[in-house]
Design an enzyme around this catalytic site. Structure first.
Site, PDB file in Angstrom:
ATOM      1  N   ARG A  73       0.849  -1.201   0.000  1.00  0.00           N
ATOM      2  CA  ARG A  73       0.000   0.000   0.000  1.00  0.00           C
ATOM      3  C   ARG A  73       0.881   1.246   0.000  1.00  0.00           C
ATOM      4  NH1 ARG A  73      -1.403   2.101   4.578  1.00  0.00           N
ATOM      5  NH2 ARG A  73      -1.884   0.125   5.615  1.00  0.00           N
ATOM      6  N   ASP A 197      -7.321  18.684 -14.515  1.00  0.00           N
ATOM      7  CA  ASP A 197      -7.645  17.326 -14.953  1.00  0.00           C
ATOM      8  C   ASP A 197      -7.258  17.257 -16.434  1.00  0.00           C
ATOM      9  OD1 ASP A 197      -8.817  15.014 -15.928  1.00  0.00           O
ATOM     10  OD2 ASP A 197     -10.575  15.147 -14.635  1.00  0.00           O
ATOM     11  N   LYS A 222      -8.024   6.115 -19.307  1.00  0.00           N
ATOM     12  CA  LYS A 222      -8.302   6.638 -20.642  1.00  0.00           C
ATOM     13  C   LYS A 222      -7.054   6.525 -21.530  1.00  0.00           C
ATOM     14  CE  LYS A 222     -12.410   7.483 -19.019  1.00  0.00           C
ATOM     15  NZ  LYS A 222     -12.312   7.266 -17.594  1.00  0.00           N
TER      16      LYS A 222
HETATM   17  O1  P1T Z   1     -13.483   6.492 -14.409  1.00  0.00           O
HETATM   18  P1  P1T Z   1     -12.286   6.917 -13.606  1.00  0.00           P
HETATM   19  O2  P1T Z   1     -11.026   6.251 -14.015  1.00  0.00           O
HETATM   20  O3  P1T Z   1     -12.537   6.852 -12.138  1.00  0.00           O
HETATM   21  O4  P1T Z   1     -12.012   8.469 -13.998  1.00  0.00           O
HETATM   22  C1  P1T Z   1     -12.853   9.525 -13.649  1.00  0.00           C
HETATM   23  C2  P1T Z   1     -12.698  10.664 -14.633  1.00  0.00           C
HETATM   24  C3  P1T Z   1     -12.020  11.813 -14.261  1.00  0.00           C
HETATM   25  N1  P1T Z   1     -11.856  12.851 -15.116  1.00  0.00           N
HETATM   26  C4  P1T Z   1     -12.344  12.807 -16.366  1.00  0.00           C
HETATM   27  C5  P1T Z   1     -12.151  13.976 -17.276  1.00  0.00           C
HETATM   28  C6  P1T Z   1     -13.027  11.679 -16.808  1.00  0.00           C
HETATM   29  O5  P1T Z   1     -13.494  11.670 -18.073  1.00  0.00           O
HETATM   30  C7  P1T Z   1     -13.229  10.579 -15.926  1.00  0.00           C
HETATM   31  C8  P1T Z   1     -13.988   9.374 -16.337  1.00  0.00           C
HETATM   32  N2  P1T Z   1     -14.796   9.546 -17.459  1.00  0.00           N
HETATM   33  C9  P1T Z   1     -15.594   8.593 -18.007  1.00  0.00           C
HETATM   34  C10 P1T Z   1     -15.752   7.371 -17.487  1.00  0.00           C
HETATM   35  C11 P1T Z   1     -16.298   8.998 -19.243  1.00  0.00           C
HETATM   36  O6  P1T Z   1     -16.822   8.138 -19.976  1.00  0.00           O
HETATM   37  O7  P1T Z   1     -16.317  10.202 -19.534  1.00  0.00           O
END
Ligand code: P1T
Length: 415
Positions: A73, A197, A222
């Site tokens: 962790r 972000d 992503k």
């Molecule tokens: O899904 P996760 O890995 O927890 O990420 C969250 C997140 C944070 N910031 C942005 C700009 C994002 O697009 C996302 C997640 N977005 C999607 C799942 C989507 O389909 O837009």
């Protein structure tokens, strides 16, 4: 925390897995660093690829005497390699990986905030971030004001004496509005932290720290991982003080990725440069093609000369990315029908993988945003979001053309 002591036990030999080979003569190019940084061959076995250290704990020679890792962790060599590599791609020294993008959003806010603090955030942020800021953080005494950050006067007016953090998402999800990172940083007062972000661009197309931001976060789910097989996130900064706060949070809260996920993300990141170029080429072609259709009423893509912030995009980004949103004419149900008919585009949440995805933001990614707010933002049922993959462009356009043509009748019914 890969590279510096940060509140949990660590020793110099952690640098072995973090990679030292380029310290004397740093690698210059992005693609080289994505493949090499933090990824030196293993000194004990010669393993060329950073192994998956699938272990919860590390055996110590004596109490407190170990090789830089004591418990997974707090730190794990596979994760450390990922953190080092991704931090470097953003031009920074420190990264803390998380088990999801949302855990990283939480890490990039809660690490720095306490009850009574205030956030100013981009108004059309990802639905999950909106939910965290609106429904979770207020329970701990942290309030958020959402503002159109493209409007600098409005942003300045939203800053309060207790504002601690300015949260920028650019381009925004799903409407691809740009926020001028430099201009927002110029509004920052002493003690305030600017977080970006950077999920939609990846560090290949945008490096917010170079533009003055303090912290960058990604949903690595992503583009960075890029293969739609891992959920993850990361918080990156070059500020040692802020990095120590995030690393403390990472270890204290414990929302860390496992070694297998860290490995897959690191493997994906090696081809980030190649993939981003292809995503952009295909997205540009899709956006330009959509813009020629009469049954499409709007196309949102920063690479189109007609995008209202195209000049800012050229200045701030190194490329325009792979997400394209558009509105269809006709019945409200047409967008939903269309999304069911595509074959190259899978109907799915998420973006940034090699495969093309189509979604209805109003019901899917932004389902948690109240209806009135969605209407105000323009996240309505006629909106379609595409994550344009790296398949052959002929197949991509052919797929969209078939689906749009098959629903043309609905487009002819007056809305
Ligand atoms: O899904 P996760 O890995 O927890 O990420 C969250 C997140 C944070 N910031 C942005 C700009 C994002 O697009 C996302 C997640 N977005 C999607 C799942 C989507 O389909 O837009």
């Amino acid at each position: 925390m890969p590279t510096e002591p940060s509140g949990h036990s660590q020793s110099t030999s952690r640098a072995e897995s973090a990679g030292e080979s380029d310290v004397a003569r740093p690698f210059k190019g992005f693609a080289t660093r994505a493949i090499r940084k933090g990824q030196d061959p293993c000194r004990s076995t010669g393993s060329t690829i950073v192994p998956i250290y699938q272990t919860a704990t590390f055996t110590q020679e004596a109490v407190g005497v170990h090789k830089g890792f004591d418990y997974s962790r707090s730190g794990n060599p596979t994760r450390s390699a990922l953190e080092t590599a991704l931090a470097d791609l953003e031009g920074a020294r420190f990264g803390s990986a998380f088990g999801s993008g949302m855990a990283a959003v939480n890490g990039a806010t809660s690490s720095f905030l306490r009850a009574g603090d205030h956030i100013v955030a981009t108004r059309d942020i990802y639905g999950g971030t909106f939910r965290l800021f609106s429904d979770v953080l207020p329970r701990f005494g942290i309030e958020t004001t959402y503002v159109d950050m493209a409007d600098l006067a409005a942003t300045r007016a939203a800053i309060q004496p207790n504002t601690k953090l300015l949260w920028i998402e650019t381009p925004t999800n799903p409407l691809l509005t740009l926020i001028d990172i430099r201009a927002i940083c110029a509004l920052r007062r002493p003690g305030q932290i600017v977080v970006v972000d950077n999920t939609f661009c990846s560090p290949f197309f945008q490096r917010p720290l170079e533009l003055g931001a303090d912290v960058v976060m990604h949903s690595t789910t992503k583009y960075i991982n890029g293969h739609s097989d891992v959920v993850g996130g990361i918080v990156i900064t070059d500020n040692a003080d802020l990095a120590a706060q995030v690393a403390f949070h990472q270890n204290a809260v414990g929302a860390v990725p496992g070694p297998q996920d860290a490995f897959l993300t690191l493997r994906g990141a090696k081809t980030l440069a190649l993939r981003m170029r292809e995503h952009e080429r295909n997205a540009q072609a899709v956006a330009a093609w959509l813009a020629t259709r009469d049954d499409v009423s709007a196309v949102y893509y920063p690479g189109l000369p007609g995008h209202p912030q195209h000049e800012l995009a050229k200045r701030q980004m190194h490329g325009f990315g792979g997400v394209v949103s558009f509105r269809v004419r006709g019945e409200a149900t047409r967008a939903l029908e269309l999304a069911k008919l595509t074959r190259v585009f899978n109907l799915a949440t998420s973006l940034g993988g090699v495969e093309s995805l189509i979604c209805s933001p109003a019901t899917m990614t932004h389902g948690s945003v109240p209806l009135a707010k969605k209407a105000e933002l323009g996240i309505t049922p006629d909106l379609v979001r595409l994550s344009v993959g790296i398949e052959d462009i002929e197949d991509i356009i052919d797929d969209l053309e078939s689906a749009l043509d098959a629903t043309l009748e609905e487009a002819l019914v007056p809305a």
